[in-house]
Design a protein around this motif. Structure first.
Motif, PDB file in Angstrom:
ATOM      1  N   LYS A  11       0.810  -1.225   0.000  1.00  0.00           N
ATOM      2  CA  LYS A  11       0.000   0.000   0.000  1.00  0.00           C
ATOM      3  C   LYS A  11       0.838   1.268   0.000  1.00  0.00           C
ATOM      4  CE  LYS A  11      -4.102  -2.017   1.740  1.00  0.00           C
ATOM      5  NZ  LYS A  11      -5.368  -1.709   1.207  1.00  0.00           N
ATOM      6  N   ASP A  12       2.045   1.213   0.539  1.00  0.00           N
ATOM      7  CA  ASP A  12       2.911   2.382   0.629  1.00  0.00           C
ATOM      8  C   ASP A  12       3.808   2.451  -0.612  1.00  0.00           C
ATOM      9  OD1 ASP A  12       5.349   3.891   1.211  1.00  0.00           O
ATOM     10  OD2 ASP A  12       4.616   3.994   3.272  1.00  0.00           O
ATOM     11  N   ASN A  13       3.672   3.507  -1.397  1.00  0.00           N
ATOM     12  CA  ASN A  13       4.429   3.648  -2.647  1.00  0.00           C
ATOM     13  C   ASN A  13       5.937   3.643  -2.414  1.00  0.00           C
ATOM     14  OD1 ASN A  13       1.944   3.904  -3.852  1.00  0.00           O
ATOM     15  ND2 ASN A  13       2.065   6.117  -4.044  1.00  0.00           N
ATOM     16  N   TYR A  14       6.376   4.338  -1.383  1.00  0.00           N
ATOM     17  CA  TYR A  14       7.805   4.419  -1.080  1.00  0.00           C
ATOM     18  C   TYR A  14       8.349   3.046  -0.686  1.00  0.00           C
ATOM     19  CZ  TYR A  14      12.150   5.891   1.137  1.00  0.00           C
ATOM     20  OH  TYR A  14      13.469   6.021   1.486  1.00  0.00           O
ATOM     21  N   LEU A  15       7.631   2.337   0.162  1.00  0.00           N
ATOM     22  CA  LEU A  15       8.041   1.005   0.586  1.00  0.00           C
ATOM     23  C   LEU A  15       8.092   0.045  -0.604  1.00  0.00           C
ATOM     24  CD1 LEU A  15       8.799  -0.886   2.910  1.00  0.00           C
ATOM     25  CD2 LEU A  15       6.367  -1.280   3.273  1.00  0.00           C
ATOM     26  N   ALA A  16       7.161   0.169  -1.503  1.00  0.00           N
ATOM     27  CA  ALA A  16       7.143  -0.671  -2.703  1.00  0.00           C
ATOM     28  C   ALA A  16       8.405  -0.444  -3.529  1.00  0.00           C
ATOM     29  CB  ALA A  16       5.895  -0.374  -3.531  1.00  0.00           C
ATOM     30  N   GLU A  17       8.776   0.804  -3.704  1.00  0.00           N
ATOM     31  CA  GLU A  17       9.988   1.118  -4.474  1.00  0.00           C
ATOM     32  C   GLU A  17      11.234   0.595  -3.753  1.00  0.00           C
ATOM     33  OE1 GLU A  17      12.441   2.430  -7.526  1.00  0.00           O
ATOM     34  OE2 GLU A  17      10.285   2.072  -7.486  1.00  0.00           O
ATOM     35  N   LEU A  18      11.270   0.711  -2.438  1.00  0.00           N
ATOM     36  CA  LEU A  18      12.409   0.184  -1.670  1.00  0.00           C
ATOM     37  C   LEU A  18      12.554  -1.324  -1.867  1.00  0.00           C
ATOM     38  CD1 LEU A  18      12.291   2.038   1.765  1.00  0.00           C
ATOM     39  CD2 LEU A  18      13.943   2.324  -0.080  1.00  0.00           C
ATOM     40  N   LYS A  19      11.441  -2.037  -1.831  1.00  0.00           N
ATOM     41  CA  LYS A  19      11.478  -3.489  -2.022  1.00  0.00           C
ATOM     42  C   LYS A  19      11.929  -3.833  -3.434  1.00  0.00           C
ATOM     43  CE  LYS A  19       8.170  -4.761   1.529  1.00  0.00           C
ATOM     44  NZ  LYS A  19       9.026  -5.559   2.379  1.00  0.00           N
ATOM     45  N   ARG A  20      11.490  -3.075  -4.425  1.00  0.00           N
ATOM     46  CA  ARG A  20      11.918  -3.317  -5.811  1.00  0.00           C
ATOM     47  C   ARG A  20      13.422  -3.119  -5.945  1.00  0.00           C
ATOM     48  NH1 ARG A  20      13.727  -1.153 -10.004  1.00  0.00           N
ATOM     49  NH2 ARG A  20      13.685   0.934  -9.147  1.00  0.00           N
ATOM     50  N   VAL A  21      13.941  -2.036  -5.372  1.00  0.00           N
ATOM     51  CA  VAL A  21      15.374  -1.750  -5.434  1.00  0.00           C
ATOM     52  C   VAL A  21      16.164  -2.833  -4.693  1.00  0.00           C
ATOM     53  CG1 VAL A  21      17.164  -0.130  -4.679  1.00  0.00           C
ATOM     54  CG2 VAL A  21      15.100   0.722  -5.793  1.00  0.00           C
ATOM     55  N   PHE A  22      15.672  -3.242  -3.517  1.00  0.00           N
ATOM     56  CA  PHE A  22      16.314  -4.295  -2.741  1.00  0.00           C
ATOM     57  C   PHE A  22      16.451  -5.578  -3.565  1.00  0.00           C
ATOM     58  CE2 PHE A  22      15.684  -8.025   0.042  1.00  0.00           C
ATOM     59  CZ  PHE A  22      16.855  -7.946   0.786  1.00  0.00           C
ATOM     60  N   LEU A  23      15.375  -5.967  -4.232  1.00  0.00           N
ATOM     61  CA  LEU A  23      15.423  -7.173  -5.063  1.00  0.00           C
ATOM     62  C   LEU A  23      16.387  -6.991  -6.233  1.00  0.00           C
ATOM     63  CD1 LEU A  23      11.662  -8.193  -5.140  1.00  0.00           C
ATOM     64  CD2 LEU A  23      13.518  -9.371  -3.944  1.00  0.00           C
ATOM     65  N   SER A  24      16.364  -5.829  -6.854  1.00  0.00           N
ATOM     66  CA  SER A  24      17.251  -5.562  -7.989  1.00  0.00           C
ATOM     67  C   SER A  24      18.721  -5.638  -7.574  1.00  0.00           C
ATOM     68  CB  SER A  24      16.961  -4.188  -8.588  1.00  0.00           C
ATOM     69  OG  SER A  24      15.676  -4.175  -9.153  1.00  0.00           O
ATOM     70  N   LYS A  25      19.028  -5.110  -6.407  1.00  0.00           N
ATOM     71  CA  LYS A  25      20.409  -5.161  -5.910  1.00  0.00           C
ATOM     72  C   LYS A  25      20.849  -6.592  -5.617  1.00  0.00           C
ATOM     73  CE  LYS A  25      20.969  -0.562  -4.049  1.00  0.00           C
ATOM     74  NZ  LYS A  25      21.305   0.247  -2.875  1.00  0.00           N
ATOM     75  N   ASN A  26      19.900  -7.478  -5.417  1.00  0.00           N
ATOM     76  CA  ASN A  26      20.204  -8.883  -5.166  1.00  0.00           C
ATOM     77  C   ASN A  26      20.052  -9.745  -6.422  1.00  0.00           C
ATOM     78  OD1 ASN A  26      20.766  -9.461  -2.166  1.00  0.00           O
ATOM     79  ND2 ASN A  26      19.136  -7.934  -2.140  1.00  0.00           N
TER      80      ASN A  26
END
Length: 69
Positions: A11-26
């Motif tokens: 639901k949180d746009n910022y948190l969603a982007e953080l999770k996307r970046v986290f996965l991309s970095k991995n």
């Protein structure tokens, strides 16, 4: 969305982007897709996080292990 699998709705746009970046970095291919095009509904409905089908299990482990910390 052939080749992609929804892993969660956030639901949180910022948190969603953080999770996307986290996965991309991995090394996980991830993308975000809103459930609605209207900005008011966008903030209420949240964003779906998708990963490549072959990376779903690894992405799940990374995301849910990280939430426990």
């Amino acid at each position: 969305m052939e080749g992609w699998k929804k892993i969660m709705t956030i639901k949180d746009n910022y948190l969603a982007e953080l999770k996307r970046v986290f996965l991309s970095k991995n090394g996980i291919d991830a993308m975000l897709m809103s459930k609605s095009q209207e900005s008011i509904k966008f903030s209420l409905n949240g964003i779906d996080l998708y990963v490549r089908e072959g990376q779903f299990e690894i992405a799940s482990i990374l995301l849910f292990e990280n939430e426990e910390d």
